[in-house]
Design a protein around this motif. Sequence first.
Motif, short mmCIF file in Angstrom:
data_model
loop_
_atom_site.label_atom_id
_atom_site.label_comp_id
_atom_site.label_asym_id
_atom_site.label_seq_id
_atom_site.Cartn_x
_atom_site.Cartn_y
_atom_site.Cartn_z
N LYS A 3 -159.02 1.42 -28.85
CA LYS A 3 -158.51 0.68 -28.35
C LYS A 3 -157.10 0.37 -29.05
O LYS A 3 -155.90 0.14 -28.39
N ILE A 4 -157.33 0.38 -30.50
CA ILE A 4 -155.96 0.03 -31.09
C ILE A 4 -155.06 1.18 -30.99
O ILE A 4 -153.75 0.95 -30.95
N LEU A 5 -155.43 2.47 -30.88
CA LEU A 5 -154.69 3.74 -30.72
C LEU A 5 -153.93 3.70 -29.30
O LEU A 5 -152.60 3.63 -29.05
N ILE A 6 -154.71 3.08 -28.28
CA ILE A 6 -154.19 2.78 -27.02
C ILE A 6 -152.93 1.66 -27.20
O ILE A 6 -151.99 1.79 -26.56
N TYR A 7 -153.33 0.59 -27.84
CA TYR A 7 -152.35 -0.38 -27.75
C TYR A 7 -150.98 0.21 -28.60
O TYR A 7 -149.80 -0.28 -28.17
N ILE A 8 -151.25 0.99 -29.64
CA ILE A 8 -150.10 1.49 -30.44
C ILE A 8 -149.23 2.37 -29.51
O ILE A 8 -147.95 2.33 -29.47
N LEU A 9 -149.96 3.01 -28.71
CA LEU A 9 -149.19 4.05 -27.78
C LEU A 9 -148.45 3.05 -26.72
O LEU A 9 -147.44 3.46 -26.36
N LEU A 10 -148.99 2.25 -26.25
CA LEU A 10 -148.40 1.41 -25.24
C LEU A 10 -147.22 0.69 -25.82
O LEU A 10 -146.06 0.81 -25.34
N ILE A 11 -147.37 0.24 -27.14
CA ILE A 11 -145.97 -0.43 -27.84
C ILE A 11 -144.88 0.53 -27.98
O ILE A 11 -144.05 0.49 -27.73
N TYR A 12 -145.46 1.91 -28.34
CA TYR A 12 -144.61 2.93 -28.46
C TYR A 12 -143.72 3.40 -27.31
O TYR A 12 -142.54 3.33 -27.17
N ILE A 13 -144.44 3.36 -26.20
CA ILE A 13 -143.80 3.72 -24.70
C ILE A 13 -142.64 2.67 -24.52
O ILE A 13 -141.83 2.85 -24.13
N VAL A 14 -143.10 1.34 -24.72
CA VAL A 14 -142.47 0.46 -24.31
C VAL A 14 -141.26 0.21 -25.03
O VAL A 14 -140.03 0.13 -24.47
N TYR A 15 -141.46 0.63 -26.44
CA TYR A 15 -140.20 0.45 -27.31
C TYR A 15 -139.19 1.82 -26.85
O TYR A 15 -138.17 1.44 -26.70
N LYS A 16 -139.83 2.71 -26.34
CA LYS A 16 -138.81 4.02 -25.89
C LYS A 16 -138.28 3.78 -24.67
O LYS A 16 -137.09 3.93 -24.66
N VAL A 17 -138.68 2.89 -23.75
CA VAL A 17 -138.24 2.45 -22.67
C VAL A 17 -137.11 1.52 -22.97
O VAL A 17 -136.02 1.52 -22.55
N PHE A 18 -137.46 0.41 -23.81
CA PHE A 18 -136.61 -0.46 -24.12
C PHE A 18 -135.27 0.24 -24.99
O PHE A 18 -134.16 -0.29 -24.51
N ARG A 19 -135.55 1.11 -25.78
CA ARG A 19 -134.41 1.80 -26.33
C ARG A 19 -133.56 2.37 -25.37
O ARG A 19 -132.38 2.42 -25.38
#
Length: 86
Positions: A3-19
């Motif tokens: 679950k933690i890994l999925i959260y990190i992945l989601l945050i990373y994707i959101v960060y990439k989209v935001f960037r």
Amino acid sequence: MIKILIYILLIYIVYKVFRSLVTPSGSSATKSDGGTGSFDDIMVKDPVCEIYFPKKDGIYLNNNGNEIYFCSKECRDKFLELQSKK
Ligand SMILES: [Zn+2]
């Protein structure tokens, strides 16, 4: 733990989209020649093979006062060859 890994992945994707939203002119893949771009990226057409390419990468030829750009030296030579046959 997964679950933690999925959260990190989601945050990373959101960060990439935001960037990509904040800095749209970052990558060259999605770049289009809008009015605000630099003039180095003007696209010109090769009269021999009819391919569009950035003007700065072209082979320049001054043909009786006409500025012509070619994608490669081969195309320039071909153009000159055709000109000489006329
Ligand atoms: Zn060409």
